[in-house]
Design a protein around this motif. Structure first.
Motif, PDB file in Angstrom:
ATOM      1  N   ASP A  47       0.793  -1.024   0.195  1.00 14.07           N
ATOM      2  CA  ASP A  47       0.025  -0.004   0.117  1.00 14.07           C
ATOM      3  C   ASP A  47       0.788   1.273  -0.105  1.00 14.07           C
ATOM      4  O   ASP A  47       1.961   1.177  -0.076  1.00 14.07           O
ATOM      5  N   GLU A  48       0.193   2.376   0.231  1.00 13.31           N
ATOM      6  CA  GLU A  48       1.036   3.773  -0.010  1.00 13.31           C
ATOM      7  C   GLU A  48       1.994   3.620   1.234  1.00 13.31           C
ATOM      8  O   GLU A  48       3.165   4.474   0.991  1.00 13.31           O
ATOM      9  N   ALA A  49       1.876   3.168   2.069  1.00 15.49           N
ATOM     10  CA  ALA A  49       2.647   3.204   3.505  1.00 15.49           C
ATOM     11  C   ALA A  49       3.731   2.109   3.295  1.00 15.49           C
ATOM     12  O   ALA A  49       4.652   2.124   4.090  1.00 15.49           O
ATOM     13  N   GLY A  50       3.808   1.297   2.146  1.00 15.67           N
ATOM     14  CA  GLY A  50       4.704   0.061   2.114  1.00 15.67           C
ATOM     15  C   GLY A  50       4.384  -0.858   2.737  1.00 15.67           C
ATOM     16  O   GLY A  50       5.247  -1.917   2.771  1.00 15.67           O
ATOM     17  N   VAL A  51       3.152  -1.168   3.263  1.00 12.26           N
ATOM     18  CA  VAL A  51       2.824  -2.180   4.088  1.00 12.26           C
ATOM     19  C   VAL A  51       2.259  -3.459   2.993  1.00 12.26           C
ATOM     20  O   VAL A  51       1.403  -3.114   2.057  1.00 12.26           O
ATOM     21  N   LEU A  52       2.637  -4.645   3.374  1.00 11.53           N
ATOM     22  CA  LEU A  52       2.385  -5.717   2.497  1.00 11.53           C
ATOM     23  C   LEU A  52       0.878  -5.784   2.806  1.00 11.53           C
ATOM     24  O   LEU A  52       0.268  -6.343   3.890  1.00 11.53           O
ATOM     25  N   VAL A  53      -0.054  -6.235   1.627  1.00  9.16           N
ATOM     26  CA  VAL A  53      -1.345  -6.359   1.711  1.00  9.16           C
ATOM     27  C   VAL A  53      -1.735  -7.178   0.876  1.00  9.16           C
ATOM     28  O   VAL A  53      -1.393  -7.582  -0.224  1.00  9.16           O
ATOM     29  N   SER A  54      -3.195  -7.799   1.147  1.00 11.50           N
ATOM     30  CA  SER A  54      -3.771  -8.732   0.187  1.00 11.50           C
ATOM     31  C   SER A  54      -4.418  -7.889  -1.040  1.00 11.50           C
ATOM     32  O   SER A  54      -4.795  -6.891  -0.861  1.00 11.50           O
ATOM     33  N   ASN A  55      -4.278  -8.834  -2.214  1.00 12.11           N
ATOM     34  CA  ASN A  55      -4.549  -7.878  -3.481  1.00 12.11           C
ATOM     35  C   ASN A  55      -5.109  -9.167  -4.341  1.00 12.11           C
ATOM     36  O   ASN A  55      -4.717  -9.130  -5.718  1.00 12.11           O
ATOM     37  N   GLY A  56      -6.162 -10.063  -3.900  1.00  9.59           N
ATOM     38  CA  GLY A  56      -6.676 -11.231  -4.841  1.00  9.59           C
ATOM     39  C   GLY A  56      -7.367 -12.259  -3.935  1.00  9.59           C
ATOM     40  O   GLY A  56      -7.235 -11.992  -2.641  1.00  9.59           O
ATOM     41  N   GLY A  57      -7.668 -13.341  -4.555  1.00  4.45           N
ATOM     42  CA  GLY A  57      -8.550 -14.200  -3.838  1.00  4.45           C
ATOM     43  C   GLY A  57      -7.445 -15.262  -3.207  1.00  4.45           C
ATOM     44  O   GLY A  57      -7.375 -15.396  -1.963  1.00  4.45           O
ATOM     45  N   ARG A  58      -6.370 -15.739  -4.074  1.00  2.00           N
ATOM     46  CA  ARG A  58      -5.544 -16.643  -3.352  1.00  2.00           C
ATOM     47  C   ARG A  58      -4.241 -15.908  -3.321  1.00  2.00           C
ATOM     48  O   ARG A  58      -3.718 -15.301  -4.070  1.00  2.00           O
ATOM     49  N   VAL A  59      -3.962 -15.656  -2.024  1.00  3.41           N
ATOM     50  CA  VAL A  59      -2.995 -14.549  -1.546  1.00  3.41           C
ATOM     51  C   VAL A  59      -1.724 -15.095  -1.462  1.00  3.41           C
ATOM     52  O   VAL A  59      -0.675 -14.444  -1.853  1.00  3.41           O
TER      53      VAL A  59
END
Length: 422
Positions: free
Chosen positions: A364-376
Protein backbone atom coordinates in the motif's frame (compact mmCIF):
# COMPACT_ATOMS: atom_id res chain seq x y z
CA UNK A 1 20.85 -15.81 -20.03
CA UNK A 2 18.48 -13.01 -19.09
CA UNK A 3 14.91 -14.26 -18.81
CA UNK A 4 11.67 -12.28 -18.72
CA UNK A 5 8.76 -13.91 -16.85
CA UNK A 6 5.23 -12.66 -17.54
CA UNK A 7 2.67 -12.90 -14.73
CA UNK A 8 1.69 -11.90 -11.21
CA UNK A 9 0.92 -15.07 -9.25
CA UNK A 10 2.49 -17.74 -7.07
CA UNK A 11 3.09 -19.91 -10.14
CA UNK A 12 5.25 -17.15 -11.63
CA UNK A 13 6.94 -16.59 -8.27
CA UNK A 14 7.88 -20.29 -8.26
CA UNK A 15 9.20 -20.00 -11.83
CA UNK A 16 11.20 -16.89 -10.96
CA UNK A 17 12.76 -18.63 -7.94
CA UNK A 18 13.63 -21.66 -10.05
CA UNK A 19 15.22 -19.54 -12.76
CA UNK A 20 17.14 -17.47 -10.20
CA UNK A 21 18.74 -20.65 -8.86
CA UNK A 22 20.03 -21.64 -12.33
CA UNK A 23 23.75 -20.77 -12.57
CA UNK A 24 23.34 -20.12 -16.31
CA UNK A 25 20.75 -17.39 -15.66
CA UNK A 26 22.36 -14.00 -15.08
CA UNK A 27 19.19 -12.04 -14.39
CA UNK A 28 15.44 -12.52 -14.13
CA UNK A 29 12.95 -9.78 -14.96
CA UNK A 30 9.30 -10.18 -13.94
CA UNK A 31 6.46 -8.22 -15.49
CA UNK A 32 4.51 -6.98 -13.74
CA UNK A 33 5.47 -9.36 -10.92
CA UNK A 34 4.50 -8.92 -7.28
CA UNK A 35 6.18 -7.91 -3.99
CA UNK A 36 7.49 -11.46 -3.46
CA UNK A 37 9.06 -11.66 -6.89
CA UNK A 38 10.63 -8.24 -6.36
CA UNK A 39 12.88 -9.81 -3.72
CA UNK A 40 14.64 -11.97 -6.34
CA UNK A 41 13.85 -10.31 -9.69
CA UNK A 42 13.69 -6.93 -11.37
CA UNK A 43 9.97 -6.18 -11.59
CA UNK A 44 8.83 -4.02 -14.51
CA UNK A 45 5.34 -2.68 -15.24
CA UNK A 46 3.18 -3.63 -18.20
CA UNK A 47 1.13 -0.46 -18.65
CA UNK A 48 -1.36 -2.03 -21.08
CA UNK A 49 -1.62 -5.31 -19.15
CA UNK A 50 -0.73 -8.96 -19.61
CA UNK A 51 -2.61 -9.29 -22.90
CA UNK A 52 -0.62 -6.57 -24.66
CA UNK A 53 1.64 -8.68 -26.88
CA UNK A 54 3.34 -5.65 -28.40
CA UNK A 55 4.07 -4.28 -24.92
CA UNK A 56 5.54 -7.59 -23.78
CA UNK A 57 7.69 -7.81 -26.92
CA UNK A 58 8.84 -4.20 -26.46
CA UNK A 59 9.83 -4.91 -22.85
CA UNK A 60 11.67 -8.08 -23.84
CA UNK A 61 13.68 -6.10 -26.39
CA UNK A 62 14.27 -3.25 -23.93
CA UNK A 63 15.72 -5.49 -21.21
CA UNK A 64 17.64 -7.64 -23.69
CA UNK A 65 15.83 -10.85 -22.79
CA UNK A 66 17.23 -14.06 -24.25
CA UNK A 67 14.00 -15.89 -23.38
CA UNK A 68 10.45 -14.90 -22.46
CA UNK A 69 8.39 -17.24 -20.25
CA UNK A 70 4.64 -16.55 -20.34
CA UNK A 71 3.05 -17.82 -17.14
CA UNK A 72 -0.77 -17.39 -17.29
CA UNK A 73 -3.17 -18.80 -19.84
CA UNK A 74 -4.94 -15.59 -20.91
CA UNK A 75 -1.87 -13.99 -22.56
CA UNK A 76 -1.11 -17.25 -24.37
CA UNK A 77 -4.64 -17.52 -25.74
CA UNK A 78 -4.40 -13.85 -26.73
CA UNK A 79 -1.28 -14.51 -28.82
CA UNK A 80 1.39 -12.86 -26.70
CA UNK A 81 3.89 -15.64 -27.47
CA UNK A 82 3.33 -15.12 -31.20
CA UNK A 83 4.19 -11.43 -30.99
CA UNK A 84 7.34 -12.12 -28.97
CA UNK A 85 8.53 -14.65 -31.54
CA UNK A 86 7.76 -12.23 -34.38
CA UNK A 87 10.40 -9.95 -32.83
CA UNK A 88 12.96 -12.74 -33.10
CA UNK A 89 13.00 -13.43 -29.34
CA UNK A 90 12.76 -16.97 -28.00
CA UNK A 91 9.55 -17.65 -26.10
CA UNK A 92 8.48 -20.50 -23.84
CA UNK A 93 4.74 -20.79 -24.36
CA UNK A 94 2.45 -21.97 -27.18
CA UNK A 95 1.06 -19.91 -30.02
CA UNK A 96 -2.51 -18.63 -29.81
CA UNK A 97 -3.66 -21.41 -32.12
CA UNK A 98 -1.98 -24.16 -30.07
CA UNK A 99 -3.17 -22.56 -26.81
CA UNK A 100 -6.73 -23.26 -27.94
CA UNK A 101 -6.17 -26.59 -26.19
CA UNK A 102 -6.99 -24.60 -23.06
CA UNK A 103 -8.89 -21.71 -24.58
CA UNK A 104 -11.60 -23.96 -26.02
CA UNK A 105 -12.64 -27.24 -24.43
CA UNK A 106 -14.48 -28.12 -27.64
CA UNK A 107 -11.24 -27.71 -29.61
CA UNK A 108 -9.39 -29.84 -27.05
CA UNK A 109 -11.99 -32.58 -27.43
CA UNK A 110 -11.58 -32.47 -31.21
CA UNK A 111 -7.82 -32.83 -30.92
CA UNK A 112 -8.18 -35.69 -28.44
CA UNK A 113 -10.57 -37.50 -30.75
CA UNK A 114 -8.18 -37.12 -33.68
CA UNK A 115 -5.22 -38.29 -31.60
CA UNK A 116 -7.17 -41.20 -30.03
CA UNK A 117 -6.56 -39.84 -26.53
CA UNK A 118 -8.72 -41.43 -23.79
CA UNK A 119 -11.12 -38.88 -22.29
CA UNK A 120 -14.68 -38.47 -21.05
CA UNK A 121 -17.65 -38.79 -23.39
CA UNK A 122 -18.79 -35.23 -24.02
CA UNK A 123 -21.31 -33.01 -25.79
CA UNK A 124 -20.70 -29.47 -27.05
CA UNK A 125 -23.86 -27.44 -26.44
CA UNK A 126 -24.99 -24.06 -27.71
CA UNK A 127 -28.64 -24.11 -26.55
CA UNK A 128 -30.47 -25.07 -23.37
CA UNK A 129 -32.29 -27.87 -25.20
CA UNK A 130 -28.94 -29.36 -26.19
CA UNK A 131 -27.81 -29.04 -22.57
CA UNK A 132 -30.81 -30.88 -21.14
CA UNK A 133 -30.45 -33.66 -23.71
CA UNK A 134 -26.75 -34.00 -22.88
CA UNK A 135 -27.44 -34.08 -19.14
CA UNK A 136 -30.01 -36.84 -19.72
CA UNK A 137 -27.43 -38.79 -21.71
CA UNK A 138 -24.61 -38.52 -19.15
CA UNK A 139 -26.64 -38.76 -15.95
CA UNK A 140 -25.51 -37.71 -12.46
CA UNK A 141 -23.06 -36.58 -11.27
CA UNK A 142 -23.44 -33.83 -13.86
CA UNK A 143 -20.35 -32.10 -15.26
CA UNK A 144 -20.86 -28.75 -17.00
CA UNK A 145 -17.88 -26.76 -18.30
CA UNK A 146 -17.66 -23.27 -19.78
CA UNK A 147 -16.03 -23.74 -23.18
CA UNK A 148 -13.63 -20.81 -22.67
CA UNK A 149 -11.21 -19.62 -20.01
CA UNK A 150 -12.69 -19.28 -16.53
CA UNK A 151 -9.64 -19.10 -14.21
CA UNK A 152 -10.23 -22.62 -12.93
CA UNK A 153 -13.76 -21.82 -11.79
CA UNK A 154 -15.82 -22.52 -14.92
CA UNK A 155 -16.68 -26.11 -14.04
CA UNK A 156 -19.65 -27.35 -12.01
CA UNK A 157 -19.82 -30.95 -10.81
CA UNK A 158 -23.09 -31.67 -9.05
CA UNK A 159 -25.83 -34.23 -8.40
CA UNK A 160 -28.38 -31.39 -8.57
CA UNK A 161 -29.86 -31.14 -12.07
CA UNK A 162 -31.12 -27.62 -11.35
CA UNK A 163 -27.63 -26.44 -10.36
CA UNK A 164 -26.20 -27.97 -13.54
CA UNK A 165 -28.79 -26.21 -15.71
CA UNK A 166 -28.28 -22.93 -13.82
CA UNK A 167 -24.53 -22.99 -14.57
CA UNK A 168 -25.20 -23.90 -18.19
CA UNK A 169 -27.66 -21.03 -18.53
CA UNK A 170 -25.10 -18.62 -17.04
CA UNK A 171 -22.56 -19.73 -19.67
CA UNK A 172 -25.08 -19.30 -22.47
CA UNK A 173 -26.16 -15.88 -21.15
CA UNK A 174 -22.51 -14.82 -21.23
CA UNK A 175 -22.36 -15.75 -24.90
CA UNK A 176 -20.30 -18.89 -24.43
CA UNK A 177 -20.93 -22.40 -25.61
CA UNK A 178 -20.27 -25.17 -23.13
CA UNK A 179 -19.34 -28.80 -22.77
CA UNK A 180 -21.33 -31.42 -20.86
CA UNK A 181 -19.28 -34.48 -19.93
CA UNK A 182 -19.75 -37.79 -18.25
CA UNK A 183 -18.37 -37.84 -14.72
CA UNK A 184 -14.98 -39.49 -14.31
CA UNK A 185 -14.48 -41.40 -11.07
CA UNK A 186 -11.16 -41.91 -9.31
CA UNK A 187 -8.35 -39.66 -8.05
CA UNK A 188 -7.08 -36.84 -10.24
CA UNK A 189 -3.45 -36.32 -11.22
CA UNK A 190 -1.63 -33.44 -12.93
CA UNK A 191 1.31 -34.15 -15.25
CA UNK A 192 3.25 -31.25 -16.78
CA UNK A 193 4.95 -32.12 -20.07
CA UNK A 194 7.64 -29.82 -21.40
CA UNK A 195 7.65 -29.93 -25.19
CA UNK A 196 9.33 -28.20 -28.12
CA UNK A 197 6.62 -29.33 -30.50
CA UNK A 198 8.23 -32.69 -31.17
CA UNK A 199 9.96 -34.08 -28.07
CA UNK A 200 8.04 -34.50 -24.81
CA UNK A 201 9.75 -34.39 -21.39
CA UNK A 202 7.40 -35.10 -18.46
CA UNK A 203 7.84 -33.59 -15.00
CA UNK A 204 6.96 -35.34 -11.74
CA UNK A 205 3.20 -35.79 -11.22
CA UNK A 206 1.32 -33.79 -8.60
CA UNK A 207 -2.17 -33.73 -7.15
CA UNK A 208 -4.07 -30.55 -6.38
CA UNK A 209 -7.25 -29.77 -4.44
CA UNK A 210 -9.85 -27.66 -6.24
CA UNK A 211 -12.69 -27.35 -3.74
CA UNK A 212 -12.48 -24.49 -1.27
CA UNK A 213 -13.10 -26.46 1.92
CA UNK A 214 -11.91 -29.64 3.64
CA UNK A 215 -13.24 -32.99 2.45
CA UNK A 216 -13.69 -31.48 -1.03
CA UNK A 217 -16.67 -29.40 0.03
CA UNK A 218 -17.75 -26.06 -1.39
CA UNK A 219 -17.29 -24.42 -4.79
CA UNK A 220 -14.40 -24.95 -7.19
CA UNK A 221 -11.42 -22.63 -6.91
CA UNK A 222 -8.19 -22.12 -8.81
CA UNK A 223 -6.64 -24.62 -6.39
CA UNK A 224 -6.17 -24.65 -2.60
CA UNK A 225 -3.05 -26.81 -2.33
CA UNK A 226 -1.00 -29.60 -3.87
CA UNK A 227 1.68 -32.20 -3.20
CA UNK A 228 4.30 -34.22 -5.05
CA UNK A 229 5.46 -36.95 -5.61
CA UNK A 230 2.51 -39.35 -5.66
CA UNK A 231 3.81 -42.57 -4.14
CA UNK A 232 0.51 -44.36 -4.77
CA UNK A 233 0.72 -44.14 -8.56
CA UNK A 234 1.31 -47.43 -10.40
CA UNK A 235 4.76 -48.07 -11.84
CA UNK A 236 5.17 -46.76 -15.38
CA UNK A 237 2.29 -44.30 -15.02
CA UNK A 238 4.14 -41.26 -16.37
CA UNK A 239 5.57 -43.15 -19.34
CA UNK A 240 2.05 -44.35 -20.12
CA UNK A 241 0.71 -40.78 -20.02
CA UNK A 242 3.40 -39.63 -22.45
CA UNK A 243 2.79 -42.57 -24.78
CA UNK A 244 -1.03 -42.50 -24.78
CA UNK A 245 -1.78 -38.80 -24.22
CA UNK A 246 0.99 -36.20 -24.45
CA UNK A 247 2.98 -37.45 -27.44
CA UNK A 248 -0.09 -38.15 -29.63
CA UNK A 249 -1.48 -34.70 -28.79
CA UNK A 250 1.80 -32.95 -29.60
CA UNK A 251 2.08 -34.96 -32.82
CA UNK A 252 -1.51 -34.09 -33.80
CA UNK A 253 -0.95 -30.37 -33.31
CA UNK A 254 2.32 -30.46 -35.25
CA UNK A 255 0.50 -32.31 -38.04
CA UNK A 256 -2.08 -29.52 -38.14
CA UNK A 257 0.68 -26.97 -38.67
CA UNK A 258 0.36 -25.49 -35.17
CA UNK A 259 3.19 -27.04 -33.13
CA UNK A 260 2.87 -26.70 -29.36
CA UNK A 261 5.94 -25.26 -27.59
CA UNK A 262 5.76 -24.88 -23.82
CA UNK A 263 3.99 -26.82 -21.09
CA UNK A 264 1.23 -29.23 -22.00
CA UNK A 265 -0.61 -29.65 -18.69
CA UNK A 266 -2.39 -33.00 -18.68
CA UNK A 267 -5.13 -33.26 -16.05
CA UNK A 268 -6.18 -36.89 -15.60
CA UNK A 269 -8.68 -38.95 -13.67
CA UNK A 270 -7.55 -42.46 -12.79
CA UNK A 271 -10.90 -44.13 -13.41
CA UNK A 272 -11.98 -47.74 -13.00
CA UNK A 273 -11.51 -48.02 -16.80
CA UNK A 274 -8.00 -46.55 -16.76
CA UNK A 275 -6.61 -43.00 -17.00
CA UNK A 276 -8.83 -40.47 -18.79
CA UNK A 277 -8.00 -36.86 -19.65
CA UNK A 278 -10.12 -34.39 -17.68
CA UNK A 279 -8.58 -31.29 -19.28
CA UNK A 280 -5.59 -29.84 -21.04
CA UNK A 281 -3.98 -26.58 -20.02
CA UNK A 282 -1.43 -24.67 -22.06
CA UNK A 283 0.81 -23.58 -19.17
CA UNK A 284 2.13 -24.60 -15.77
CA UNK A 285 -0.68 -25.27 -13.30
CA UNK A 286 -1.18 -23.36 -10.07
CA UNK A 287 -0.65 -24.56 -7.31
CA UNK A 288 1.01 -27.75 -8.64
CA UNK A 289 3.95 -25.78 -10.09
CA UNK A 290 4.91 -24.70 -6.59
CA UNK A 291 5.55 -28.29 -5.45
CA UNK A 292 6.91 -29.69 -8.72
CA UNK A 293 9.56 -26.99 -9.16
CA UNK A 294 10.48 -27.20 -5.47
CA UNK A 295 11.69 -30.75 -6.16
CA UNK A 296 13.33 -30.19 -9.55
CA UNK A 297 17.16 -30.34 -9.33
CA UNK A 298 17.75 -29.86 -13.05
CA UNK A 299 18.40 -26.16 -13.82
CA UNK A 300 15.10 -24.68 -14.93
CA UNK A 301 16.46 -22.02 -17.28
CA UNK A 302 18.35 -24.51 -19.41
CA UNK A 303 15.29 -26.77 -19.66
CA UNK A 304 12.90 -24.02 -20.77
CA UNK A 305 15.50 -22.56 -23.14
CA UNK A 306 16.00 -25.97 -24.79
CA UNK A 307 12.25 -26.27 -25.33
CA UNK A 308 11.97 -22.78 -26.83
CA UNK A 309 14.96 -23.50 -29.06
CA UNK A 310 13.58 -26.84 -30.29
CA UNK A 311 16.46 -28.77 -28.75
CA UNK A 312 14.82 -30.92 -26.07
CA UNK A 313 15.96 -34.12 -27.77
CA UNK A 314 19.52 -33.29 -26.66
CA UNK A 315 18.64 -32.24 -23.11
CA UNK A 316 19.97 -34.55 -20.37
CA UNK A 317 17.50 -36.55 -18.23
CA UNK A 318 15.85 -34.62 -15.42
CA UNK A 319 17.08 -34.93 -11.82
CA UNK A 320 14.81 -34.72 -8.78
CA UNK A 321 15.24 -34.14 -5.07
CA UNK A 322 14.09 -37.11 -2.98
CA UNK A 323 12.01 -34.83 -0.76
CA UNK A 324 8.23 -34.61 -0.66
CA UNK A 325 6.73 -31.15 -1.27
CA UNK A 326 3.42 -29.79 0.00
CA UNK A 327 1.89 -26.39 -0.70
CA UNK A 328 -1.05 -24.84 1.16
CA UNK A 329 -2.85 -21.81 -0.27
CA UNK A 330 -3.85 -18.98 2.06
CA UNK A 331 -6.95 -17.36 0.60
CA UNK A 332 -8.57 -14.04 1.39
CA UNK A 333 -11.88 -13.60 3.15
CA UNK A 334 -14.77 -14.28 0.77
CA UNK A 335 -12.77 -16.30 -1.78
CA UNK A 336 -13.83 -17.63 -4.29
CA UNK A 337 -17.16 -15.79 -4.45
CA UNK A 338 -16.25 -12.24 -3.37
CA UNK A 339 -12.60 -12.03 -2.27
CA UNK A 340 -11.62 -9.15 -0.02
CA UNK A 341 -8.45 -7.14 -0.70
CA UNK A 342 -6.39 -4.52 1.09
CA UNK A 343 -5.84 -6.27 4.43
CA UNK A 344 -2.33 -6.23 5.99
CA UNK A 345 -0.30 -9.44 5.92
CA UNK A 346 2.12 -10.16 8.75
CA UNK A 347 4.14 -13.01 10.23
CA UNK A 348 6.09 -13.91 7.08
CA UNK A 349 9.38 -13.19 8.83
CA UNK A 350 8.53 -15.90 11.38
CA UNK A 351 8.34 -18.62 8.71
CA UNK A 352 11.48 -20.75 8.83
CA UNK A 353 10.97 -24.30 7.49
CA UNK A 354 8.98 -23.27 4.40
CA UNK A 355 8.94 -20.86 1.47
CA UNK A 356 6.17 -18.31 1.08
CA UNK A 357 5.31 -17.58 -2.54
CA UNK A 358 3.24 -14.49 -3.26
CA UNK A 359 0.09 -14.66 -5.39
CA UNK A 360 -2.43 -11.92 -4.62
CA UNK A 361 -0.26 -9.38 -2.78
CA UNK A 362 0.62 -5.72 -3.12
CA UNK A 363 2.17 -2.92 -1.07
CA UNK A 364 0.00 0.00 0.00
CA UNK A 365 0.98 3.67 0.04
CA UNK A 366 2.75 3.18 3.37
CA UNK A 367 4.77 0.25 2.03
CA UNK A 368 2.78 -2.32 4.01
CA UNK A 369 2.25 -5.75 2.42
CA UNK A 370 -1.49 -6.27 1.83
CA UNK A 371 -3.78 -8.80 0.17
CA UNK A 372 -4.65 -8.11 -3.45
CA UNK A 373 -6.72 -11.02 -4.72
CA UNK A 374 -8.39 -14.28 -3.84
CA UNK A 375 -5.47 -16.64 -3.45
CA UNK A 376 -2.97 -14.54 -1.51
CA UNK A 377 -0.03 -16.82 -0.65
CA UNK A 378 1.27 -20.32 -1.39
CA UNK A 379 3.22 -21.82 1.51
CA UNK A 380 5.59 -24.54 0.25
CA UNK A 381 7.44 -26.98 2.49
CA UNK A 382 9.78 -29.88 1.81
CA UNK A 383 10.15 -32.92 4.04
CA UNK A 384 11.53 -36.42 4.14
CA UNK A 385 7.96 -37.68 3.76
CA UNK A 386 4.42 -36.34 3.51
CA UNK A 387 3.99 -36.15 7.27
CA UNK A 388 7.02 -33.92 7.74
CA UNK A 389 6.24 -31.76 4.71
CA UNK A 390 2.64 -31.27 5.86
CA UNK A 391 3.74 -30.48 9.42
CA UNK A 392 6.19 -27.83 8.19
CA UNK A 393 3.69 -26.30 5.74
CA UNK A 394 0.91 -25.97 8.30
CA UNK A 395 3.27 -24.69 11.00
CA UNK A 396 4.25 -21.92 8.58
CA UNK A 397 0.64 -21.15 7.65
CA UNK A 398 -0.23 -20.82 11.33
CA UNK A 399 2.40 -18.07 11.72
CA UNK A 400 0.85 -15.92 8.99
CA UNK A 401 -1.76 -13.34 9.94
CA UNK A 402 -4.32 -12.05 7.47
CA UNK A 403 -7.76 -10.91 8.60
CA UNK A 404 -10.51 -13.34 7.61
CA UNK A 405 -8.18 -15.59 5.63
CA UNK A 406 -8.91 -19.28 5.23
CA UNK A 407 -7.15 -22.42 4.02
CA UNK A 408 -7.73 -26.14 3.85
CA UNK A 409 -6.33 -28.29 6.66
CA UNK A 410 -6.47 -31.57 4.73
CA UNK A 411 -4.04 -31.02 1.84
CA UNK A 412 -2.38 -34.43 1.17
CA UNK A 413 -3.89 -35.85 4.37
CA UNK A 414 -5.46 -38.90 2.73
CA UNK A 415 -2.22 -39.62 0.92
CA UNK A 416 -0.31 -39.38 4.19
CA UNK A 417 -2.74 -41.90 5.70
CA UNK A 418 -2.41 -44.21 2.71
CA UNK A 419 -6.07 -43.75 1.80
CA UNK A 420 -5.60 -42.86 -1.90
CA UNK A 421 -6.05 -45.87 -4.12
CA UNK A 422 -6.26 -46.48 -7.86
Amino acid sequence: MKILVIGTGAREHAIVRGLSADPEVDAVVAAPGNPGMALVADCRPLPAGLLDGAGVADLAAEVGADLVVVGPEAPLVAGVADMVRERGILCFGPSAEAARLEGSKAFAKDVMAAADVPTARSYVCATLDEVTNALDATGAPYVVKDDGLAAGKGVVVTDDIDAAIEHAQACLDAGSSLVVEEFLDGPEVSVFCITDGTTVVPLAPAQDFKRVADDDEGPNTGGMGAYSPLEWLPEGFVDDVVRRVAQPTVDELRGRGTPFTGVLYVGLALTSRGPRVVEFNARFGDPETQVVLARLKTPLGGLLHAAALGALVDHPPLAWRPDTAVTVVVASEGYPVAPRSGDPISGLEQVTDADVLHAGTATDEAGVLVSNGGRVLSVVALGEDLAQARERAYAAVDRIELRGSHHRRDIALKAERGEVTV
